[in-house]
Design an enzyme around this catalytic site. Structure first.
Site: not given
Ligand code: ADP
Length: 402
Positions: A7, A14, A91, A180, A209, A241, A283, A331, A334-335, A385
């Protein structure tokens, strides 16, 4: 097959090294500050051995050489020699209207990729440098390009065409491309397997997301609509954004603030979204913490996202004529249980019901979030991915050798 997945960004490269027979990543790392000074961080995953070094990286070719040296190092590498690197998969962020699927790198493909520079100016140049770097260091190793836009190329014209004069489409190729796509493709594919019915009969909404976010309607295994547009600025609110806004706001702010087009673009890409609304952070973790402390603007930022996701679910269900499953990934997907719960709140009338306790407790692992009563299945599916890139690369290179 041993596949190096790359990437390449403007100052970074990366990589993940896959053994596709097991599907395992055996080593991974990152070269940073290419063109400035240079730093590699590398990890061999079987032994856990790491290697970090500051080395001059004037360009992507030198960085590629450093990656190959790390991969073939007897202590922290994973192959004996460069000959064991059987293919490289890249990628690529934007394939414009030219690429509907992954392709083998040839001079004609490079010519077409050059035409995508205007559509993704920040990414295409670095991708081309990454490809050139690999060609220089590993001239005999086949390379494959996997495009983030390719999975969305099945959209019908009414979904991808913008209501602007047709000449703009002809002259500049202005249309919805989405982003994506590799992630949407992976999670939609996994969801189809989980549904256990023929792909042609499935109706799925995939919510990727993260820092950047996009939502896709996948009917019969094919994208029929997606929230990102010509660029990854369209769609829902993101970290920095703005997502879709009234287009008149653009000229209004430019006039009032005296912004040039470049300043306005910077504003919409870097100063809006969670950051702009909350005034705290881009974040989602910071936003969640601030909500916990009672910050109202942080709550507003998250509520905007939840409301927008809910509207996409409604409109895409209408567009597909039904819905079997919703997938959350990346991110935030999933979280962040607050987003999943908030976006789905009040959708019981559509047959969507999640196990709230389970949703609150789960992070980053494959989980069915919907209850057994729910007509629509809701899943958390971690995206992958790189695995898609490695598999496409293997398939194309194997077909070559037949
Ligand atoms: P990118 O678009 O840069 O690949 P990611 O898919 O890594 O982004 O998502 C980043 C977002 O996910 C951030 O807003 C971050 O706060 C949120 N997030 C929430 N919890 C977590 C976690 N435990 N680990 C990583 N990201 C998290």
């Amino acid at each position: 097959m041993n596949v190096l997945v790359v990437n390449a960004g403007s100052s970074s490269l990366k990589y993940q090294f896959f053994d596709t027979t097991t599907g395992n990543v055996v080593a991974k790392g990152n070269c940073e500050r290419i063109g400035l000074d240079g730093k590699i961080t590398h990890k061999q995953l079987l032994s856990g051995k790491t290697y970090t070094a500051e080395l001059a990286m004037p360009n992507h070719a030198v960085a590629t050489r450093i990656v190959v040296d790390a991969l073939t190092n007897p202590e922290y590498g994973c192959v004996k020699s460069m000959d064991e690197i059987e293919a490289v998969g890249h990628r690529v962020v934007h394939g414009g209207p030219y690429f509907f699927e992954s392709v083998l790198v040839t001079p004609e493909v490079i010519e077409k990729l050059e035409l995508c520079r205007d559509l993704a100016p920040l990414h295409t140049g670095p991708h081309l440098m990454g490809i050139a770097g690999c060609t220089e260091v590993m001239p005999n190793v086949p390379q494959v390009l996997v495009f983030d836009t390719a999975f969305h190329q099945t959209m019908p014209a009414e979904a991808y065409y913008y209501p602007i004069p047709y000449e703009m489409y002809e002259k500049y190729k202005i249309r919805r491309y989405g982003a994506h796509g590799t992630s949407h493709r992976y999670v939609a594919g996994e969801m189809i397997k989980l549904l256990g019915k023929p792909a042609e009969e499935t109706k799925i909404i995939t919510c990727h997301l993260g820092n950047g976010s996009s939502i896709s309607a996948v009917k019969g295994g094919k994208v029929i609509d997606t929230s990102m547009g010509l660029t990854p600025l369209d769609g829902v609110i993101m970290g920095t954004r703005c997502g879709a806004i009234d287009p008149a706001i653009v000229t209004f702010i430019m006039e009032k603030e005296g912004f040039t087009p470049a300043q306005m673009s910077d504003f919409m890409n870097k100063k809006c979204g969670f950051l702009g609304v909350s005034g705290i952070s881009s974040d989602c973790r910071d936003i969640e913490n601030a909500i916990g402390e009672g910050n109202e603007r942080a709550a507003l930022a998250l509520n905007i996202l939840n409301y927008q996701i809910k509207k996409f679910i409604g409109s895409y269900t209408a567009a597909m004529g039904g819905l079997d499953a919703i997938v959350f990934t990346a991110g935030i997907g999933e979280n962040t249980s607050l987003v999943r719960a908030g976006a789905l709140e009040g959708l019981g009338f559509m047959g969507i019901e999640i196990d709230k306790e389970l949703n609150n407790s789960v992070r980053g692992k494959l989980t069915k979030l919907s209850t057994d009563n729910s007509k629509v299945q809701v899943w958390l599916i971690p995206t992958n991915e790189e695995l898609v890139i490695a598999s496409d690369t293997e398939a194309i290179v194997k077909a070559l050798n037949k």
